[in-house]
Design an enzyme around this catalytic site. Sequence first.
Site, PDB file in Angstrom:
ATOM      1  N   PRO A   1      -5.037  -1.657   0.226  1.00 32.81           N
ATOM      2  CG  PRO A   1      -3.366  -3.283   0.113  1.00 32.81           C
ATOM      3  CD  PRO A   1      -3.587  -1.803  -0.012  1.00 32.81           C
TER       4      PRO A   1
ATOM      5  NE  ARG B   1      -7.308  -5.084   5.855  1.00 37.95           N
ATOM      6  CZ  ARG B   1      -6.089  -4.747   5.484  1.00 37.95           C
ATOM      7  NH1 ARG B   1      -5.507  -5.358   4.468  1.00 37.95           N
ATOM      8  NH2 ARG B   1      -5.429  -3.788   6.124  1.00 37.95           N
TER       9      ARG B   1
ATOM     10  N   GLY C   1       0.790  -1.224   0.000  1.00 37.51           N
ATOM     11  CA  GLY C   1       0.000   0.000   0.000  1.00 37.51           C
ATOM     12  C   GLY C   1       0.822   1.274   0.000  1.00 37.51           C
TER      13      GLY C   1
ATOM     14  CE1 TYR D   1      -6.531   3.758  10.507  1.00 36.14           C
ATOM     15  CE2 TYR D   1      -7.932   5.553   9.744  1.00 36.14           C
ATOM     16  CZ  TYR D   1      -6.788   4.801   9.620  1.00 36.14           C
ATOM     17  OH  TYR D   1      -5.884   5.093   8.630  1.00 36.14           O
TER      18      TYR D   1
END
Length: 255
Positions: free
Chosen positions: A186, A190, A13, A150
């Site tokens: 990626p 997800r 990434g 996050y």
Amino acid sequence: MQQVAIVTGGATGIGQAIAQALVNQGMNVVIAGRNQQRGEATAKELGDTAFFVQADVSQEADVQHLVAATLERYGRLDYLINNAGVEGGSGGFEDTPAALLDDVLTVNVKGVFLTMKHAIPLVLRQQGGAIINIASFVGTTMPIASAAIYGASKAAVLSLTRAAAAGYADQHLRVYAVCPWMTETPMANRLSGPDPDAMARYAAAINPSGQLATPADIAQAVADLLAGRTELPNGEAVLVDHASALSRIMPMTVA
């Protein structure tokens, strides 16, 4: 003498794109990651000036090994790019187990702290080195309930960035945070699930450009900051969109 950079999470990434950009600029690049097979394959792909060290940034012994291996191989460290991170899923407050909160904060916050703790003494020797911490638009510009942990971790990364900039400004250490808008990685795949068009729709609604940023966009912004082609006051954060479009957030100038 060739400059040396560590890129954590550098095998995929955004991290891989950053490592490639720095190799292209003539640097020696140390890629750090947990997956040895993937990391070694990426280093081989990048060429003779790339080197992989297996390390989990949430483990202090691993970070110490990473820094020691860099010093042993190259004898110096000019730049640290803290890119390693985990997303923590996309559940809301009620659906997020405490263990997941621990995992995200351990990698995304503790990992950034530990790598700075052990890398800063080496970078300071260069009298002009820099650290770039990869944060996000999530939690810094845009609160998202389904990505609360996050976002909280990335807000903490901004705080660590500014603390380090303030603490070491008199020793010529530059510290920045780069905050990507929605980027094709990626991790984003997800989070967006099996719908191949979901990310593009999100980007159209969220990103100022209306398009997904790419890892190369983020890598170019990092390379420009390190090379001094982008002037950004020490300790500040910059949002990066498609085509490396930059905008500052929450200015805080450090002398």
